[in-house]
Design an enzyme around this catalytic site. Sequence first.
Site, PDB file in Angstrom:
ATOM      1  N   ASP A 107      34.388  39.881  19.640  1.00 29.93           N
ATOM      2  CA  ASP A 107      34.006  41.179  19.083  1.00 29.93           C
ATOM      3  C   ASP A 107      33.782  42.223  20.152  1.00 29.93           C
ATOM      4  O   ASP A 107      33.922  43.415  19.908  1.00 29.93           O
ATOM      5  CB  ASP A 107      32.726  41.039  18.252  1.00 29.93           C
ATOM      6  CG  ASP A 107      33.021  40.355  16.950  1.00 29.93           C
ATOM      7  OD1 ASP A 107      34.131  40.549  16.448  1.00 29.93           O
ATOM      8  OD2 ASP A 107      32.157  39.628  16.452  1.00 29.93           O
ATOM      9  N   HIS A 114      27.629  33.259  21.527  1.00 28.38           N
ATOM     10  CA  HIS A 114      28.276  32.727  20.334  1.00 28.38           C
ATOM     11  C   HIS A 114      27.603  31.411  19.985  1.00 28.38           C
ATOM     12  O   HIS A 114      27.245  30.653  20.887  1.00 28.38           O
ATOM     13  CB  HIS A 114      29.776  32.504  20.599  1.00 28.38           C
ATOM     14  CG  HIS A 114      30.573  32.322  19.358  1.00 28.38           C
ATOM     15  ND1 HIS A 114      30.633  31.126  18.691  1.00 28.38           N
ATOM     16  CD2 HIS A 114      31.311  33.200  18.643  1.00 28.38           C
ATOM     17  CE1 HIS A 114      31.386  31.276  17.610  1.00 28.38           C
ATOM     18  NE2 HIS A 114      31.804  32.526  17.561  1.00 28.38           N
ATOM     19  N   HIS A 134      27.296  38.485  12.863  1.00 26.37           N
ATOM     20  CA  HIS A 134      28.629  37.901  12.582  1.00 26.37           C
ATOM     21  C   HIS A 134      29.667  38.998  12.801  1.00 26.37           C
ATOM     22  O   HIS A 134      29.771  39.542  13.889  1.00 26.37           O
ATOM     23  CB  HIS A 134      28.584  37.350  11.145  1.00 26.37           C
ATOM     24  CG  HIS A 134      29.729  36.475  10.754  1.00 26.37           C
ATOM     25  ND1 HIS A 134      30.657  35.994  11.627  1.00 26.37           N
ATOM     26  CD2 HIS A 134      30.093  35.975   9.529  1.00 26.37           C
ATOM     27  CE1 HIS A 134      31.546  35.248  10.972  1.00 26.37           C
ATOM     28  NE2 HIS A 134      31.219  35.220   9.687  1.00 26.37           N
TER      29      HIS A 134
HETATM   30  N1  ACO Z   1      21.729  39.071  24.428  1.00 26.93           N
HETATM   31  C1  ACO Z   1      20.649  38.574  25.088  1.00 26.93           C
HETATM   32  N2  ACO Z   1      20.188  37.311  24.933  1.00 26.93           N
HETATM   33  C2  ACO Z   1      20.861  36.513  24.079  1.00 26.93           C
HETATM   34  C3  ACO Z   1      21.995  36.956  23.362  1.00 26.93           C
HETATM   35  C4  ACO Z   1      22.431  38.276  23.573  1.00 26.93           C
HETATM   36  N3  ACO Z   1      23.503  38.759  22.931  1.00 26.93           N
HETATM   37  N4  ACO Z   1      22.469  35.956  22.573  1.00 26.93           N
HETATM   38  C5  ACO Z   1      21.650  34.906  22.792  1.00 26.93           C
HETATM   39  N5  ACO Z   1      20.687  35.240  23.702  1.00 26.93           N
HETATM   40  C6  ACO Z   1      19.662  34.338  24.267  1.00 26.93           C
HETATM   41  C7  ACO Z   1      18.561  34.065  23.275  1.00 26.93           C
HETATM   42  O1  ACO Z   1      17.504  35.001  23.385  1.00 26.93           O
HETATM   43  C8  ACO Z   1      18.150  32.659  23.662  1.00 26.93           C
HETATM   44  O2  ACO Z   1      17.366  32.763  24.847  1.00 26.93           O
HETATM   45  P1  ACO Z   1      16.139  31.714  25.111  1.00 26.93           P
HETATM   46  O3  ACO Z   1      16.814  30.373  25.185  1.00 26.93           O
HETATM   47  O4  ACO Z   1      15.539  32.172  26.388  1.00 26.93           O
HETATM   48  O5  ACO Z   1      15.239  31.859  23.911  1.00 26.93           O
HETATM   49  C9  ACO Z   1      19.462  31.993  24.073  1.00 26.93           C
HETATM   50  O6  ACO Z   1      20.295  33.084  24.518  1.00 26.93           O
HETATM   51  C10 ACO Z   1      20.151  31.232  22.946  1.00 26.93           C
HETATM   52  O7  ACO Z   1      20.305  32.099  21.817  1.00 26.93           O
HETATM   53  P2  ACO Z   1      20.297  31.627  20.305  1.00 26.93           P
HETATM   54  O8  ACO Z   1      19.784  32.754  19.461  1.00 26.93           O
HETATM   55  O9  ACO Z   1      19.612  30.303  20.187  1.00 26.93           O
HETATM   56  O10 ACO Z   1      21.821  31.403  20.026  1.00 26.93           O
HETATM   57  P3  ACO Z   1      22.515  31.317  18.597  1.00 26.93           P
HETATM   58  O11 ACO Z   1      23.603  30.329  18.750  1.00 26.93           O
HETATM   59  O12 ACO Z   1      21.534  31.097  17.514  1.00 26.93           O
HETATM   60  O13 ACO Z   1      23.085  32.792  18.419  1.00 26.93           O
HETATM   61  C11 ACO Z   1      24.509  34.662  18.296  1.00 26.93           C
HETATM   62  C12 ACO Z   1      24.397  33.142  18.548  1.00 26.93           C
HETATM   63  C13 ACO Z   1      23.927  35.028  16.936  1.00 26.93           C
HETATM   64  C14 ACO Z   1      25.999  35.056  18.291  1.00 26.93           C
HETATM   65  C15 ACO Z   1      23.769  35.424  19.437  1.00 26.93           C
HETATM   66  O14 ACO Z   1      24.319  35.088  20.700  1.00 26.93           O
HETATM   67  C16 ACO Z   1      23.755  36.927  19.231  1.00 26.93           C
HETATM   68  O15 ACO Z   1      22.904  37.447  18.506  1.00 26.93           O
HETATM   69  N6  ACO Z   1      24.725  37.672  19.869  1.00 26.93           N
HETATM   70  C17 ACO Z   1      24.825  39.093  19.675  1.00 26.93           C
HETATM   71  C18 ACO Z   1      25.556  39.398  18.386  1.00 26.93           C
HETATM   72  C19 ACO Z   1      27.031  39.081  18.472  1.00 26.93           C
HETATM   73  O16 ACO Z   1      27.706  39.471  19.404  1.00 26.93           O
HETATM   74  N7  ACO Z   1      27.545  38.393  17.439  1.00 26.93           N
HETATM   75  C20 ACO Z   1      28.952  38.076  17.334  1.00 26.93           C
HETATM   76  C21 ACO Z   1      29.160  36.632  17.234  1.00 26.93           C
HETATM   77  S1  ACO Z   1      30.883  36.281  17.319  1.00 26.93           S
HETATM   78  C22 ACO Z   1      31.488  36.465  15.757  1.00 26.93           C
HETATM   79  O17 ACO Z   1      30.833  36.524  14.757  1.00 26.93           O
HETATM   80  C23 ACO Z   1      32.934  36.549  15.706  1.00 26.93           C
END
Ligand code: ACO
Length: 431
Positions: free
Chosen positions: A367, A309, A268
């Site tokens: 972010d 996201h 987050h």
């Molecule tokens: N890097 C690489 N792969 C990723 C990333 C990433 N940053 N984010 C998602 N993926 C991939 C996952 O591995 C998954 O792949 P798959 O379908 O082959 O298994 C797919 O993309 C979907 O990901 P989910 O985890 O299902 O997406 P979710 O909606 O649950 O997660 C989140 C969203 C937590 C923001 C995620 O993208 C993440 O961890 N990002 C990095 C952390 C980040 O930048 N957070 C800030 C969010 S914005 C905020 O709070 C203001």
Amino acid sequence: MSDRVATLTIDGKTIELPVYSPTEGQDVVDVGKLSASGYFTYDPGFVATASCDSKITFIDGDKGILLHRGYPIEQLAAESDYLETCYLLLNGELPNATEKTEFVETIRNHTMVHEQLVHLFRGFRRDAHPMAIMCGVVGALSAFYHDSMDIDDEVHRKVTAHRLIAKMPTLAAMSHKYALGQPFVYPRNDLSYAENFLHMMFATPAHHGESEYKVNPVIAKAMDRIFLLHADHEQNASTSTVRMAGSTGANPFACIASGIAALWGPAHGGANEAVLNQLAEIGDESRIDEYIKKAKDPNDSFRLMGFGHRVYKNYDPRARVMQQTCHEVFAELGVEDDPQLRIAQRLEQIALEDEYFVKRKLYPNVDFYSGIILKAIGIPVDMFTVIFATGRTPGWIAQWNEMISNPYKIMRPRQLYMGENARDFVPVDKR
Ligand code: ACO
């Protein structure tokens, strides 16, 4: 509220559930009646659950739309400012000129914190993470305002909202100064909200005359934008935490402290800090490919911080504005050649072109850009999430206020229990 129904058939039993149409966005099935029929819904991570009705913020993640009280974020970022947006979030309408002046004055009048709070700061180790300090000191504000903590009193709620918005930058800057070992810098009410924050962060009592710390207007504008772009984001994890804590009748300072705690996580608000830590870990442009490979490896839990996201499966509109601010700040400071910022720009380019990221709609999020702007401004990495918390405070308090001023229930989810069946206790000598 609705004359449409969804019909659910389970074990030969038919249950009719009302369907509501929002003013914007997806229809919602009201599953509240299910428990009386002996069922719960199951939705870990709340991926298909509307936890409340709200009039504050609307997001369409597929289209990349973010509206506050109906106004697109791009228009607010271009034409409004942070405090005006705070007023909008809290009151539902933009202020007229008099209301705006009064609101800005009111916030200015609340920027100081009680001098006793200084003792609380001194109780922390000097290397304490500023978010640890913020969780503590914001919660501790509950101990200072016994005169205005009746949550059923509209005026008390308003005063608390003003206090929180006004004092967050002061507390944030104090947590930074404490780590540096520099004296706390008192707020200056002749400065704007963002200027004052930068002043409290970077000025020292030793600055005088010619060497007096002067806030760069480009940086102050960028800071105001960073606050504005973080002001609210409907029912995200920290806001839901604030609402959940608030639903118990807890006082607003305690609720906001719980929101700060939830924001801290790297999935987050902690992501902007994680972005910079990751850029430092990558260290050199020659290692980018290695990290991209790790991010794409399904057997590796590594993620590229600042990408993806839960809601936006399109470019986050805040990220677009932030990207523009990023270029303005870099040009002003002449830091385009900073090695970490070069890595960031290369990562951005790869993510926008690479099939893995494009297919999964993993765009750079807000972010990603806020992290690199804050780094360019000279704000230490461990302050990034504190700045996010400062910007998000009006959203938390507006959402809390919306809940408290309408009929609400304590939030008490249920579960899908997968543990042991009931069994008899076995005395220790028989185990
Ligand atoms: N890097 C690489 N792969 C990723 C990333 C990433 N940053 N984010 C998602 N993926 C991939 C996952 O591995 C998954 O792949 P798959 O379908 O082959 O298994 C797919 O993309 C979907 O990901 P989910 O985890 O299902 O997406 P979710 O909606 O649950 O997660 C989140 C969203 C937590 C923001 C995620 O993208 C993440 O961890 N990002 C990095 C952390 C980040 O930048 N957070 C800030 C969010 S914005 C905020 O709070 C203001």
